[in-house]
Design a protein around this motif. Structure first.
Motif, PDB file in Angstrom:
ATOM      1  N   GLY A  99       8.462   2.405   3.812  1.00 22.57           N
ATOM      2  CA  GLY A  99       7.601   1.544   4.368  1.00 22.57           C
ATOM      3  C   GLY A  99       6.487   0.983   3.360  1.00 22.57           C
ATOM      4  N   ARG A 100       5.902   1.827   3.006  1.00 20.95           N
ATOM      5  CA  ARG A 100       4.792   1.619   1.869  1.00 20.95           C
ATOM      6  C   ARG A 100       5.362   0.784   0.813  1.00 20.95           C
ATOM      7  N   THR A 101       6.512   1.214   0.165  1.00 18.29           N
ATOM      8  CA  THR A 101       7.063   0.502  -0.904  1.00 18.29           C
ATOM      9  C   THR A 101       7.478  -1.077  -0.360  1.00 18.29           C
ATOM     10  N   TRP A 102       8.072  -1.236   0.496  1.00 14.74           N
ATOM     11  CA  TRP A 102       8.630  -2.320   0.967  1.00 14.74           C
ATOM     12  C   TRP A 102       7.327  -3.186   1.419  1.00 14.74           C
ATOM     13  N   ALA A 103       6.114  -2.848   1.759  1.00 15.60           N
ATOM     14  CA  ALA A 103       5.047  -3.301   2.122  1.00 15.60           C
ATOM     15  C   ALA A 103       4.334  -4.027   0.895  1.00 15.60           C
ATOM     16  N   ILE A 104       4.475  -3.055  -0.021  1.00 17.80           N
ATOM     17  CA  ILE A 104       3.716  -3.337  -1.332  1.00 17.80           C
ATOM     18  C   ILE A 104       4.722  -4.715  -2.070  1.00 17.80           C
ATOM     19  N   LEU A 105       6.033  -4.619  -1.935  1.00 20.68           N
ATOM     20  CA  LEU A 105       6.832  -5.473  -2.426  1.00 20.68           C
ATOM     21  C   LEU A 105       6.713  -6.799  -1.619  1.00 20.68           C
ATOM     22  N   ALA A 106       6.757  -6.551  -0.182  1.00 20.77           N
ATOM     23  CA  ALA A 106       6.573  -8.002   0.402  1.00 20.77           C
ATOM     24  C   ALA A 106       5.484  -8.572   0.163  1.00 20.77           C
ATOM     25  N   GLY A 107       4.202  -7.748  -0.016  1.00 17.60           N
ATOM     26  CA  GLY A 107       2.782  -8.569  -0.257  1.00 17.60           C
ATOM     27  C   GLY A 107       2.945  -8.988  -1.652  1.00 17.60           C
ATOM     28  N   ILE A 108       3.501  -8.457  -2.752  1.00 13.81           N
ATOM     29  CA  ILE A 108       3.409  -9.111  -4.125  1.00 13.81           C
ATOM     30  C   ILE A 108       4.315 -10.291  -4.136  1.00 13.81           C
ATOM     31  N   PHE A 109       5.392 -10.127  -3.231  1.00 12.47           N
ATOM     32  CA  PHE A 109       6.360 -11.364  -3.437  1.00 12.47           C
ATOM     33  C   PHE A 109       5.538 -12.520  -2.832  1.00 12.47           C
ATOM     34  N   GLU A 110       4.867 -12.465  -1.794  1.00  8.68           N
ATOM     35  CA  GLU A 110       4.181 -13.497  -0.976  1.00  8.68           C
ATOM     36  C   GLU A 110       2.894 -13.843  -2.126  1.00  8.68           C
ATOM     37  N   LEU A 111       2.169 -12.966  -2.363  1.00  2.00           N
ATOM     38  CA  LEU A 111       1.276 -13.333  -3.447  1.00  2.00           C
ATOM     39  C   LEU A 111       1.521 -14.122  -4.385  1.00  2.00           C
ATOM     40  N   ILE A 112       2.319 -13.340  -5.405  1.00  9.02           N
ATOM     41  CA  ILE A 112       2.795 -14.004  -6.381  1.00  9.02           C
ATOM     42  C   ILE A 112       3.549 -15.339  -6.174  1.00  9.02           C
ATOM     43  N   GLY A 113       4.373 -15.318  -5.329  1.00  6.04           N
ATOM     44  CA  GLY A 113       5.205 -16.484  -4.867  1.00  6.04           C
ATOM     45  C   GLY A 113       4.149 -17.715  -4.530  1.00  6.04           C
TER      46      GLY A 113
END
Length: 132
Positions: free
Chosen positions: A50-64
């Motif tokens: 869950g934490r890994t997916w949370a980090i990935l989602a946040g990074i994709f949204e922020l960088i995207g």
């Protein structure tokens, strides 16, 4: 006027995604932060990582969102946003049908269409880095 229109679209959508990413990653703007968002993912069936997916989602949204709003590698920003929206459809909204009034994926679909349209059209002339 087309370039101003593209700028408005890029800034509205891109900066909103920057905010969503910051909510997930840092807990800014009233967001849950990584730990709480990771726990939420567990409640919707993502039991492992869950934490890994949370980090990935946040990074994709922020960088995207940053790339999309700045008009730098707009296509890559759009791809990152589209991945997050497809994931939201698969994990949360898809089972509810299309319409937002039923918790469906209508909004996610519109965001995908807009960022894809801008990616295919190009960011316009008003971008962060000068284009000769």
């Amino acid at each position: 006027m087309v370039n101003i229109g593209l700028l408005i679209i890029r800034l509205a959508i891109g900066l909103t995604f920057v905010g969503h990413g910051a909510q997930k990653l840092f807990g800014w703007f009233g967001g849950p932060g990584v730990v709480k968002f990771g726990e939420f993912l567990g409640t919707i069936g993502i039991k492992t990582g869950g934490r890994t997916w949370a980090i990935l989602a946040g990074i994709f949204e922020l960088i995207g969102g940053l790339l999309f709003s700045a008009g730098i590698l707009t296509w890559l920003g759009a791809v990152l946003i589209i991945i997050v929206m497809i994931d939201a459809i698969i994990t949360v909204h898809g089972k509810n049908g299309f319409w937002l009034t039923d918790g469906g994926y209508e909004y996610n679909f519109i965001l995908i269409a807009v960022v894809l349209g801008v990616a295919l059209t190009g960011p316009g002339d008003y971008v962060l880095i000068y284009k000769p």
